[in-house]
Design an enzyme around this catalytic site. Structure first.
Site, PDB file in Angstrom:
ATOM      1  CB  SER A 115       5.841   0.287  17.278  1.00 14.39           C
ATOM      2  OG  SER A 115       4.764   1.076  17.287  1.00 14.39           O
ATOM      3  CD  GLU A 163       3.858  -5.694  -2.301  1.00 13.27           C
ATOM      4  OE1 GLU A 163       3.383  -5.636  -3.987  1.00 13.27           O
ATOM      5  OE2 GLU A 163       4.565  -6.278  -1.584  1.00 13.27           O
ATOM      6  CG  PHE A 181       3.770  -5.497   9.157  1.00 11.59           C
ATOM      7  CD1 PHE A 181       5.270  -5.090   9.351  1.00 11.59           C
ATOM      8  CD2 PHE A 181       2.642  -5.063  10.194  1.00 11.59           C
ATOM      9  CE1 PHE A 181       5.913  -4.782  10.518  1.00 11.59           C
ATOM     10  CE2 PHE A 181       3.940  -4.747  11.334  1.00 11.59           C
ATOM     11  CZ  PHE A 181       5.155  -4.434  11.716  1.00 11.59           C
ATOM     12  CD  GLN A 239      -4.346  -7.377  14.323  1.00 11.08           C
ATOM     13  OE1 GLN A 239      -5.774  -6.490  14.844  1.00 11.08           O
ATOM     14  NE2 GLN A 239      -4.163  -7.515  13.595  1.00 11.08           N
TER      15      GLN A 239
END
Length: 372
Positions: A233, A255, A220, A227
């Site tokens: 979100s 993961e 991700f 950022q």
């Protein structure tokens, strides 16, 4: 040559500082990687160069890669590695422009002129943020356009996600979510996801017509220039909502999340459960059947759901919060606690409980407008 030229430290550089990454749009934004050990070794040191700068640049839309390595001196030593070759081995072969900046600009300008996503890019959602519109798409890697794009951006995974590896692009169970600025077409981030077949038991297997899957978020990434603006979100929620509406998905997993992603996940999951009325409902119900039914409907894995339940109990000032957390900690650390004196075990259990409570309070307070 001076005396300092014979010192190894004169010719040793930090790879994380030597590698300069740029994303070029209307302006060029330069930043440093978090990790370079997959490329330049565990020590993240480069030996044999003076004034070394490794430029790795991408345009902000097509992400056509460009590499240019510069240095003032290089040792004529067999132990000195070719830093350019090492970097190029992690970039798509025959799709990188080396040194010729004018050619690179011409290439990505031409690509941008004709840049349109193919029909295989399925629109998942749209959202507005800071006066701009953004779109989330999903595609698999059977599509040539998506495969080319992923080959270009996948290096960001190993540069910014610890222990990340390149995925098997020939495995059809991989899907990529892409986040784009709707107006400028700039690529803001991407997420690799994987679907595992989920065996739900013999009866379900015999009666079910369609296969069921666990969906996993693997890598991700929001690119550094974008950022801390709320995109993470929005993208996470878009993916979750996509899977919640997909009847073939039974459970959502992540993961090996790092602490930052754990926080993002907790905040968004808490907000979602509040909006769905679960926070209020938990005041009245706590039986296992109720909890398990809700866990399945929210498609949350057991560990994450239990964490959220504990946070909600804390925010609800429930008297069962302390007992539930301590019971979990005792079971988890039973072997270690059983080998200590009762008072020491009690103190260790309390210390662990306080740490968990403090961390939960930090997360709860960070959730905007979160109310019990």
């Amino acid at each position: 040559m001076s005396a300092s030229d014979f010192k190894p430290e004169t010719w040793t550089l930090n790879a994380n500082e030597a590698l300069k990454i740029s994303i070029v749009g209307e302006n060029a934004i330069q930043f440093l990687p978090l990790f370079t050990y997959p490329i330049y070794g565990d020590s993240e040191k480069i030996y044999g160069y003076k004034d070394l700068v490794i430029h790795l640049a991408f345009d902000s839309i097509a992400f056509k890669p460009y590499v240019n390595v510069k240095y003032s001196s290089k040792l004529n030593d067999s132990d000195v590695s070719n830093v350019e070759e090492k970097l190029l081995s992690f970039l798509p072969k025959d799709d990188v422009i080396v040194k010729d900046e004018a050619k690179w600009v011409d290439c990505f300008t031409e690509e941008q002129t004709n840049y349109n996503l193919p029909e295989s890019f399925c629109k998942v959602s749209e959202y507005s943020l800071n006066g701009e519109e953004f779109t989330v798409y999903k595609t698999n890697l059977l599509d040539d356009f998506a495969k080319r794009m992923h080959r270009r951006v996948q290096i960001f995974s190993i540069l910014f996600i610890e222990a990340a590896n390149y995925i098997d692009e020939n495995d059809p169970n991989w899907e990529i979510f892409w986040l784009l600025n709707k107006k400028t077409k700039q690529l803001v981030g991407f997420v690799t996801t994987y679907k595992y077949w989920h065996y739900l038991g013999a009866q379900s297997f015999d009666e079910s017509v369609d296969d069921k899957f666990r969906a996993k978020i693997s890598q991700f990434l929001i690119f550094p220039p974008y950022q801390n603006k709320g995109h993470g979100s929005c993208l996470y929620e878009a993916i979750v909502q996509s899977w919640l509406s997909d009847r073939s998905i039974t459970e959502i997993t992540v993961e090996d999340p790092n602490e930052a992603f754990d926080d993002l996940r907790d905040r968004n999951d808490l907000q979602r459960l509040r909006k769905l009325g679960f926070v209020a409902a938990l005041r009245e119900h706590s039986e296992h059947a109720f909890l398990e039914s809700n866990r399945r409907s929210f498609k949350l894995e057991e560990r994450q759901f239990n964490r959220l339940v504990e946070m909600i109990l804390l925010s609800n000032k429930s008297p069962s919060f302390e007992m539930k957390v301590k019971k979990r900690l005792f079971i988890k650390n039973f072997d270690a606690l059983s080998g200590t004196e009762p008072e020491e075990a009690k103190e260790a259990l309390m210390n662990s409980f306080v740490l968990v409570k403090d961390d939960y309070m930090r997360i709860i307070k960070s959730v905007e407008d979160f109310k019990a």
